[in-house]
Enzyme design. Structure first.
Site, PDB file in Angstrom:
ATOM      1  CG  PHE A  68     -26.352  59.872 -69.928  1.00 20.58           C
ATOM      2  CD1 PHE A  68     -25.539  60.214 -70.972  1.00 20.58           C
ATOM      3  CD2 PHE A  68     -27.058  58.948 -69.962  1.00 20.58           C
ATOM      4  CE1 PHE A  68     -25.833  59.330 -72.402  1.00 20.58           C
ATOM      5  CE2 PHE A  68     -27.344  57.986 -70.828  1.00 20.58           C
ATOM      6  CZ  PHE A  68     -26.557  58.194 -72.109  1.00 20.58           C
ATOM      7  CB  THR A 104     -17.548  57.825 -75.045  1.00 23.49           C
ATOM      8  OG1 THR A 104     -16.754  57.280 -74.126  1.00 23.49           O
ATOM      9  CG2 THR A 104     -18.690  58.763 -74.411  1.00 23.49           C
ATOM     10  NE  ARG A 116      -5.623  65.849 -86.276  1.00 25.84           N
ATOM     11  CZ  ARG A 116      -4.358  66.377 -86.102  1.00 25.84           C
ATOM     12  NH1 ARG A 116      -3.622  66.247 -84.925  1.00 25.84           N
ATOM     13  NH2 ARG A 116      -3.884  66.912 -86.969  1.00 25.84           N
ATOM     14  CE  LYS A 172     -12.049  73.408 -80.499  1.00 26.97           C
ATOM     15  NZ  LYS A 172     -12.182  74.703 -80.561  1.00 26.97           N
ATOM     16  N   GLY A 192     -19.173  65.438 -77.278  1.00 27.25           N
ATOM     17  CA  GLY A 192     -20.035  64.416 -76.692  1.00 27.25           C
ATOM     18  C   GLY A 192     -21.235  65.253 -75.768  1.00 27.25           C
ATOM     19  CD  GLU A 193     -20.713  67.158 -71.368  1.00 29.31           C
ATOM     20  OE1 GLU A 193     -21.101  66.313 -70.565  1.00 29.31           O
ATOM     21  OE2 GLU A 193     -20.251  68.357 -71.482  1.00 29.31           O
TER      22      GLU A 193
HETATM   23 MO1  MOS Z   1     -20.598  64.738 -67.791  1.00 28.93          MO
HETATM   24  S1  MOS Z   1     -22.448  65.578 -66.885  1.00 28.93           S
HETATM   25  O1  MOS Z   1     -19.720  65.883 -66.972  1.00 28.93           O
HETATM   26  O2  MOS Z   1     -20.626  63.017 -67.368  1.00 28.93           O
END
Ligand code: MOS
Length: 731
Positions: A242, A469, A614, A687, A690-691
């Site tokens: 994270f 991930t 994608r 793209k 995850g964030e």
């Molecule tokens: Mo993320 S906060 O760039 O691991």
């Protein structure tokens, strides 16, 4: 491979393997405990000793003296490392405060000693015998107090102005001026920072848990004054990062120092109670947002000012990032103000910038929509922009925010939303809220090596990390698609500093960048294969484990032969991200119920509709988004590092008192990805997600709570004590 123009049709577009929801290729190893995490490499080096980190007992001041004698004499003790015997240490590029403190102390629980012993218990017991005399000096620990005196403009984040914000805001018929605050937050990942380090002469060999192998190798070498090639890092599995594991941290430096001092390999894991104050965190913010609009709802003026603290030399949380890009409006002001604090080091935490910034901006947009008497989706849609609002010549590479919101509205039943405070189910006040989701999608140079052997097996090697991930899987899918082999014929080896340098895992740049690096290496490998087979590269077809042209076909393994083939390349991004704004978008929808007597907020349903190019693997991408949404629940409802403003530390420094959502807090979650490809992002046309899944969801929850209760709380997290005073006193 240089990437500087829109991607044309390429083998990835076949999407026989890329884009499929295949299971994690390393999933079995993880689920059966065979995947070894940093601290578990018992067999990596013989004779490992245990290090126990001692954190500073004051926030600010000096160490007057350290008496090591009793600790050194304790059973099993091999070494005690402090600033007195550690030798000269440089400050790594990525660190704000020294990772081994003393005599100066920069923050509470800054490491001041490592005790090395035959067993962990002996090391911990001996640490109690260290006699450290401190000389505390007063520090600054209060962001609000620092804000009151203004804060500083840092050179690398100057105010940004367009037009005349003040005049336009003064003239606007409908305005909002609201201030929001977000707390310090801890990454609180499952696997603590951990390292095993061993020396062979002046060669240092390290197993650790880290997101960015190349940065960290450089910084460890720099800190120790070693040539970079003397340092080897390996981090094949990471139990969550994270952003807390982007950098060299104390566990790694101290393991290396302890191993040198003890003449033995040393393993160090940070104990959980040390993590909140010893490592980095997401800094708290105070954000003032002003929006002015016409009566029809067109934004004419928008300002976002953010105050945020850090150690001197650090940076403020860049909470204004999204406000520069998300909505139209001719008169604009964005500003970051730095407040020097003596709290532990603030740094990146998942979606640094937008993570905190969207909590404020998207709540403000909800408030503004209400003032205008508009539906929040219509207000956002009216102020959508297909170009960078600061530069009409600079389009978004792709921007389908409005479609995300409209599709979400339809799927979520947004038309059933009622006026604030009007929907009751027994003791529950029920409401719906939404927010836009926005996070940039940076491109990062990324390299890989791809090998082909006589059995037709493809091996990918890159220093990319998998922090939970799904990197292993999407890299395997990429290589399989490119080489025309099944995923089972691909081996992926990650997280080793002897492998080609990758983008690493951070800033949601990892998936697109690192797969594009593997793509580039595979293009070279295909050339080699075609050449050796005597085929024209452009016409050769890679499928079913064969390379073929017309009616001639050869098994890949046969072409590779006993010697095998190996190709290496990097994807390098030119100025495309200067010419285009590459970002990801979402519509977040939430339904909550608030207990009218206690103010307890409970989530009922969550939906995210995401547009992120994608989708390389819908299963791992969905997991990323639901994990991020969960983190957004934490940000909205429970997560906060509580500051002791007298002593200067985070009080709730364990997982019993730093609350994060658990399964019982998480209701139905749904994720929809818009079908799209972004040819400007990379040859993968993908793209980050995850964030994106985090950015906006907390505000959607705040907006839903407002809709349920009619109470607007602007200070996150929205705990019941803040809601209660406003709740209607009705039976
Ligand atoms: Mo993320 S906060 O760039 O691991």
């Amino acid at each position: 491979m240089e990437f500087n123009a829109p991607a044309s049709t390429n083998p990835i577009d076949r999407m026989r393997i890329v884009g499929k929801p295949i299971d994690r290729i390393e999933g079995r190893l993880k689920a059966t405990g065979q995947a070894q995490y940093a601290y578990e490499h018992q067999d990596a080096f013989p004779d490992q000793a245990y290090g126990h980190v001692v954190g500073a007992g004051i926030a600010h001041g000096r160490i007057r003296s350290i008496d090591r004698s009793a600790a050194m004499a304790a059973p099993g003790v091999l070494a005690v490392v402090t600033h007195e015997n550690a030798g000269k240490l440089d400050l790594g590029k990525m660190n704000t405060a020294p990772l081994l403190g003393g005599p100066e102390i920069h923050h509470y629980h800054q490491a001041v000693a490592l005790v090395v012993a035959e067993s962990l218990e002996q090391a911990r017991a001996a640490a109690e015998l260290l006699r450290i005399e401190y000389e505390p000096t007063p520090g600054s620990f209060d962001l609000a107090g620092g804000k009151a005196s203004g804060g500083e403009v840092l050179k690398d984040s100057p105010d940004e102005r367009l037009g005349d914000f003040e005049a336009a805001f003064a003239e606007a018929p409908v305005t909002l001026d609201a201030t929001y605050s977000t707390p310090d937050q801890s990454h609180a990942m499952m696997e603590p920072h951990a390292t095993i380090a061993a020396w062979r002469g002046d060669q240092l060999d390290v197993w650790l848990s880290n997101q960015m192998i190349d940065w960290t190798t450089s910084d460890l070498a720099k800190t120790l004054g070693l040539p970079k090639e003397n340092v080897r890092l390996r981090s094949p599995y990471v139990g969550g990062g994270f952003g807390g594991k982007l950098f060299l941290r104390a566990d790694t430096l101290l393991a290396a120092l302890g191993a040198r001092e003890a003449g033995r390999p040393v393993k160090v894991a940070l104990p959980r109670p040390l993590m909140a104050n010893n490592t980095t965190h997401r800094p708290a913010t105070i954000q003032r947002i002003r929006i002015g609009a016409t009566r029809e709802g067109r934004i004419t003026a928008i300002a976002h000012e953010n105050w945020s603290g850090n150690l001197r030399g650090g940076k403020p949380e860049n909470a204004i990032a999204q406000t520069q890009l998300l909505y139209a409006g001719g008169h604009r002001l964005t500003a970051n103000r730095f407040v020097p604090l003596d709290l532990p080091e603030g740094n990146s935490m998942r979606a640094p910038g937008e993570g905190a910034g969207m909590l404020a901006l998207e709540a403000a947009m909800d408030e503004m929509a209400e003032k205008l008497g508009m539906d929040p989706i219509e207000f956002r849609a009216l102020n959508d922009t297909q170009t960078d609002p600061r530069d009409p010549e600079r389009p978004f590479s792709q921007r389908r925010l409005v479609e995300c919101m409209r599709l979400g509205a339809e799927r979520f039943g947004w038309n059933r939303r009622q006026a604030p405070g009007t929907r009751r189910e027994g003791r529950w006040l029920v409401g719906m809220g939404m927010a836009a989701g926005f996070r940039n999608s940076p491109q990062m140079k990324s390299g890989a090596r791809v090998k082909l052997d006589a059995a037709g097996t493809v091996t990918v090697e890159t220093d990319m990390t998998d922090i939970g991930t799904g990197s292993y899987t999407i890299l395997a899918q990429t290589a399989a698609e490119m080489m025309g082999v099944p995923v089972e014929k691909v081996t992926v080896r990650l997280g080793d500093s002897t492998f080609p340098v990758s983008a690493g895992s951070g800033g949601q740049f990892g998936a697109n960048s690192s797969t594009a690096g593997v793509y580039a290496a595979c293009v070279k490998l295909r050339e080699q294969v075609a050449q050796r087979a005597g085929f024209n590269t452009a016409e050769a077809v890679f499928a079913d484990g064969m390379v073929s042209l017309g009616n001639r076909q050869l098994p890949l393994g046969q072409v590779a032969g006993e010697a095998g083939l190996s190709a290496e390349d990097s994807i390098e991004f030119g100025d495309i991200s200067e010419r285009y704004q590459i970002s990801t978008f979402a519509g977040h929808f939430v339904e909550v119920a608030v207990d009218k007597a206690t103010g307890e907020a409970r989530l009922r349903r969550m939906l995210a509709v995401c547009a992120a190019g994608r989708i390389l693997n819908p299963k791992s991408a969905r997991s990323q988004v639901i994990g991020a949404m969960t983190m957004g629940v934490g940000a909205a409802l429970m997560e906060a590092l509580e500051v002791d403003k007298g002593r200067g530390f985070f009080v709730n420094h364990d997982l019993a008192s730093y609350e994060v959502p658990v399964h019982a807090d998480i209701p139905h979650q749904e994720v929809i990805f818009l079908e799209e490809t972004d040819p400007l992002s990379s040859p993968m046309k993908a793209k980050g997600v995850g964030e994106l899944g985090l950015c906006g969801v907390g505000a959607a929850i705040a907006n839903a709570i407002y809709n349920a209760t009619g109470v607007r709380v602007r200070d996150y997290p929205l705990t019941l004590d803040k809601l209660l005073p406003g709740l209607p006193r009705v039976a």
